[in-house]
Design an enzyme around this catalytic site. Structure first.
Site, mmCIF file in Angstrom:
data_model
loop_
_atom_site.group_PDB
_atom_site.id
_atom_site.type_symbol
_atom_site.label_atom_id
_atom_site.label_comp_id
_atom_site.label_asym_id
_atom_site.label_seq_id
_atom_site.Cartn_x
_atom_site.Cartn_y
_atom_site.Cartn_z
ATOM 1 N N ASP A 289 13.266 -6.685 -6.270
ATOM 2 C CA ASP A 289 13.969 -7.064 -7.502
ATOM 3 C C ASP A 289 14.512 -8.485 -7.414
ATOM 4 O OD1 ASP A 289 15.453 -5.815 -5.545
ATOM 5 O OD2 ASP A 289 16.727 -4.666 -6.894
ATOM 6 N N ASP B 36 1.224 -5.157 -7.787
ATOM 7 C CA ASP B 36 0.717 -5.020 -9.151
ATOM 8 C C ASP B 36 1.698 -5.641 -10.142
ATOM 9 O OD1 ASP B 36 -0.694 -4.210 -11.372
ATOM 10 O OD2 ASP B 36 -0.218 -2.084 -11.176
ATOM 11 N N LYS C 57 11.383 -2.815 -0.571
ATOM 12 C CA LYS C 57 12.619 -2.179 -1.056
ATOM 13 C C LYS C 57 13.100 -1.260 0.060
ATOM 14 C CE LYS C 57 15.473 -1.459 -4.533
ATOM 15 N NZ LYS C 57 16.216 -2.494 -5.274
ATOM 16 N N TYR D 76 -0.456 4.455 -5.360
ATOM 17 C CA TYR D 76 -1.817 4.479 -5.902
ATOM 18 C C TYR D 76 -2.730 5.441 -5.162
ATOM 19 C CZ TYR D 76 -0.384 0.604 -8.736
ATOM 20 O OH TYR D 76 0.283 -0.168 -9.638
HETATM 21 MG MG MG Z 1 -2.088 -4.637 -12.892
#
Ligand code: MG
Ligand code: NAI
Length: 334
Positions: free
Chosen positions: A205, A229, A172, A125
């Site tokens: 995951d 998110d 990850k 982001y």
């Molecule tokens: Mg969102």
């Protein structure tokens, strides 16, 4: 007018509808709020030539608290996200997202009590993308020690203050050994300073599978920005959908309260958006302002509205409008 100064950003899409509903509920508690409304996004673009006028950032910095509706971001082209810009400009480094079952809501699970703590300023982001050649683009995943330590401390402070069961760092690092590796290293470092808070780690995951199969396996999820998110929407789905999930963007001395969901263009203007997420975000805002009793009253009123089940919006299987649901919540305020 007396009262707590709060900057109000109605946003667009369903934003104005749900902020109006939330205002009505907050005001019905008797807590006095001095609302300071500002336009952002497309509306501001047309009038001021920018989706985020400087004045808005300054006002939020000045008063320290804002209630925000969702703001549409054009996909692929056009201006970049106002929501992300606000988080970065005001250094709102922690995104706090409680995900709790509400009795009576049709959902996959009825006993979920998770808290997602999402790093809010960096990772993908940071929005750093560049073209290498005509057919190749690169996006930078930026992770810093400073931001990672800061969000980890926020998570551990939160967990100790509210007596949470466990913190799971989500990563990850098996693939992204350097970037997620640094995030994880910082989480471990801070975990060492909070021996009273049980700490564990899960690859993102596998975490998603855990949550779908048995959300009770986890408690507080400490996430870098992107995973936070994605996991937030997944978790909202466990308790009945995006219409229910509130969020607080917290920095030092500044906080913006909003819903997890977006501007829902598919139902905008119809007056049928579920206002619950923003109403619950409004309750978080009152608690932040020191009005905990009013915050608890709002939560109880929301629960009571779902228990009665007579004024629910279409996403919850009802036929009520946004406004009717807000009225029902007001009626349930003790
Ligand atoms: Mg969102
Ligand atoms: P969205 O969250 O707006 O909608 C996803 C689905 O959930 C839609 O079917 C929508 O109708 C439904 N939904 C969302 N909120 C609801 C509510 N309160 N009541 C009933 N149904 C609800 O996600 P989408 O469509 O991906 O994004 C739309 C726009 O919102 C985009 O421009 C996006 O950039 C922006 N957005 C803004 C956010 C913010 O301002 N914080 C956060 C997420 C997205």
């Amino acid at each position: 007018m007396a009262g707590y100064p709060v900057v109000l950003l109605p946003g667009d899409g369903i934003g104005p509808e749900i902020t109006e509903a939330t205002r009505e509920v907050l005001e019905a508690t008797g807590v006095e709020i001095d609302w300071r409304p500002y336009e952002t996004g497309i509306a501001a673009m047309e009038k001021a030539g920018t989706p985020l006028p400087e004045e808005v950032v300054e006002e939020i910095r000045r008063w320290g608290v804002a209630l925000k509706g969702p703001i549409t971001t054009p996909v692929g082209t056009g201006f970049s996200s106002v929501t992300v810009a606000l988080r970065q400009r005001l250094d709102l480094y922690a995104n706090l997202r409680p995900v709790r079952s509400i009795p009576g809501v049709p959902a996959r699970y009825s006993d979920v009590d998770l808290v997602i703590i999402r790093e809010n300023t960096e990772d993908l982001y940071a929005g750093i993308e560049y073209r290498i050649d005509e057919d190749t683009v690169v996006a930078e995943k930026r992770i810093t020690r400073r931001a990672s330590l800061r969000i980890a401390r926020f998570a551990f402070d939160y967990a100790s203050r509210y007596g949470r069961r466990q913190i799971t760092a989500v990563h990850k690092a098996n693939i992204l050994k350097m970037s997620d590796g640094l995030f994880l290293q910082c989480a471990r470092e801070v975990a060492g300073q909070y021996p009273q808070v049980p700490y564990t780690e899960r690859i993102v995951d596998a975490l998603c599978m855990d949550l779908v199969l048995d959300p009770g396996r986890h408690d507080v999820l400490l996430c870098p920005n992107l995973y936070g998110d994605i996991v937030s929407d997944l978790a909202a789905g466990l308790v009945g959908g995006l219409g229910l999930a509130p969020a607080a963007n917290v920095g030092d001395g500044v906080a913006i309260f909003e819903a997890v969901h977006g501007s829902a263009p598919d139902i905008a203007g119809k007056g049928i958006a579920n206002p619950t997420a923003l109403i619950l975000a409004g309750a978080m805002m009152l608690a932040h302002l020191g009005e905990s009793a009013a915050a608890v009253r709002i939560e109880r009123a929301v629960w009571e509205t779902y228990r009665r089940g007579q004024a629910l919006t279409p996403d919850m299987g009802g036929t009520a409008t946004t406004r009717e649901m807000a009225r029902a919540v007001v009626e349930c305020l003790e």
